[in-house]
Design a protein around this motif. Structure first.
Motif, PDB file in Angstrom:
ATOM      1  N   LYS A  39       0.830  -1.202   0.000  1.00 32.61           N
ATOM      2  CA  LYS A  39       0.000   0.000   0.000  1.00 32.61           C
ATOM      3  C   LYS A  39       0.868   1.257   0.000  1.00 32.61           C
ATOM      4  O   LYS A  39       2.018   1.241   0.410  1.00 32.61           O
ATOM      5  CB  LYS A  39      -0.927   0.016   1.215  1.00 32.61           C
ATOM      6  CG  LYS A  39      -1.950  -1.107   1.228  1.00 32.61           C
ATOM      7  CD  LYS A  39      -2.850  -1.007   2.447  1.00 32.61           C
ATOM      8  CE  LYS A  39      -3.872  -2.139   2.479  1.00 32.61           C
ATOM      9  NZ  LYS A  39      -4.757  -2.058   3.677  1.00 32.61           N
ATOM     10  N   ARG A  90       5.495   4.318   0.570  1.00 35.82           N
ATOM     11  CA  ARG A  90       5.008   3.156  -0.166  1.00 35.82           C
ATOM     12  C   ARG A  90       5.700   1.910   0.381  1.00 35.82           C
ATOM     13  O   ARG A  90       6.927   1.824   0.425  1.00 35.82           O
ATOM     14  CB  ARG A  90       5.325   3.297  -1.661  1.00 35.82           C
ATOM     15  CG  ARG A  90       4.960   2.078  -2.486  1.00 35.82           C
ATOM     16  CD  ARG A  90       5.447   2.240  -3.909  1.00 35.82           C
ATOM     17  NE  ARG A  90       5.361   0.996  -4.652  1.00 35.82           N
ATOM     18  CZ  ARG A  90       6.054   0.731  -5.757  1.00 35.82           C
ATOM     19  NH1 ARG A  90       6.871   1.630  -6.262  1.00 35.82           N
ATOM     20  NH2 ARG A  90       5.933  -0.425  -6.363  1.00 35.82           N
ATOM     21  N   PRO A 129      -4.451   6.194   3.190  1.00 40.51           N
ATOM     22  CA  PRO A 129      -4.122   5.317   2.073  1.00 40.51           C
ATOM     23  C   PRO A 129      -4.407   5.998   0.734  1.00 40.51           C
ATOM     24  O   PRO A 129      -5.432   6.666   0.571  1.00 40.51           O
ATOM     25  CB  PRO A 129      -5.039   4.102   2.286  1.00 40.51           C
ATOM     26  CG  PRO A 129      -6.147   4.600   3.145  1.00 40.51           C
ATOM     27  CD  PRO A 129      -5.566   5.671   4.007  1.00 40.51           C
ATOM     28  N   GLN A 156      -5.957   3.199  -5.040  1.00 42.62           N
ATOM     29  CA  GLN A 156      -5.285   2.382  -6.038  1.00 42.62           C
ATOM     30  C   GLN A 156      -6.174   2.222  -7.262  1.00 42.62           C
ATOM     31  O   GLN A 156      -7.373   1.956  -7.144  1.00 42.62           O
ATOM     32  CB  GLN A 156      -4.975   0.988  -5.460  1.00 42.62           C
ATOM     33  CG  GLN A 156      -4.064   1.009  -4.244  1.00 42.62           C
ATOM     34  CD  GLN A 156      -2.620   1.267  -4.608  1.00 42.62           C
ATOM     35  OE1 GLN A 156      -2.222   2.399  -4.818  1.00 42.62           O
ATOM     36  NE2 GLN A 156      -1.839   0.217  -4.700  1.00 42.62           N
TER      37      GLN A 156
END
Length: 257
Positions: A29, A54, A135, A138
């Motif tokens: 993540k 990261r 986060p 993605q």
């Protein structure tokens, strides 16, 4: 232990967040900073910058504070973030304060800060510093047209020739390729659909392509795509809007959404 005391302890544990364990919840993540405090007061970052951390699937940390890239092997045991052999690029940072900000982040990471998850957020705590990171969204593997941005051979990455666009898309179990000139897919009669297992994609059918003769630059990109897919199996790693595809021979592609 009475029921009231038990409830109080549960509420306290929930309020404090989840203490860091082995790091499985953060591996693979990317997190970006939402707030930084020092000695209880906000620490402003250089305008237009954020801290990005990261955590790769193979146990490395890549960090950036707006200029140079830092990286090194990371351990996340016992609630401590421990980076060994933290290396950094040596670019001249053009903006005022960027070099100092790099040094500050390097010092924080090198001091083995504590970490925990507060919901989805990552919280790092040093001697005088607390940083909250959210986060990074993605991009999905499937349903996206990925554009080739670099050609990987072992540890080297070469750029895509100017004016050439190669793409790969994963959709409905089939792979669709546009090499800049020729195009093709695994969607042929009787073809097996690809399967995704963790970060591995396997597909049992060959890629059927058109066979036009193209310019050298276009053929270079097309060959890189075909070489990456030729084994019928690749690994992928998505970081925000970018993806890396690699096969077992060390041949691969850097792609962007």
């Amino acid at each position: 232990m009475g029921p009231r005391l038990l409830v109080a302890l549960v509420l306290l544990a929930t309020a404090c967040g989840t203490a860091g364990g082995g790091g499985n919840d953060v591996q693979g993540k990317t997190f970006t900073s939402t707030s930084v405090t020092e000695q209880g007061k906000p620490r402003p970052l250089v305008e237009g910058t954020k801290v990005e951390l990261r955590f790769t699937a193979d146990g490395r940390l890549l960090a950036n504070a707006g200029c140079n890239q830092m990286q090194g092997p990371v351990k996340l045991d016992d609630g401590k973030l421990t980076v060994t052999d933290l290396s950094t690029t040596d670019m001249a940072c053009p903006g005022e304060g960027l070099q100092e900000q790099d040094e500050w982040l390097s010092g924080l990471l090198g001091a083995k800060p504590s970490w925990r998850l507060d919901g989805q957020n990552l919280v790092l705590t040093g001697a005088n510093t607390e940083m909250v990171l959210a986060p990074k969204p993605q991009a999905p593997l499937e349903g996206v047209t990925w554009t080739v941005d670099g050609i990987v051979t072992k540890d080297a990455v070469s750029s895509v020739p100017e004016g050439v666009t190669g793409t790969i898309a994963f959709k409905d179990g089939h792979i669709y390729v546009q090499g800049g000139c020729n195009s093709g897919s695994t969607d042929v009669t009787g073809a097996d659909k690809y399967e995704v297992d963790g970060q591995r994609i396997t597909f049992g059918s060959s890629l059927a392509m058109t066979l036009m003769l193209c310019s050298e630059d276009k053929m270079k990109v097309e060959s890189a795509i075909l070489d990456t897919l030729e084994l019928g199996e690749v690994t992928f790693e998505i970081d925000g809007d970018t993806m890396t595809l690699m096969n077992a021979n060390g041949v691969g592609l850097k792609l962007r959404k």
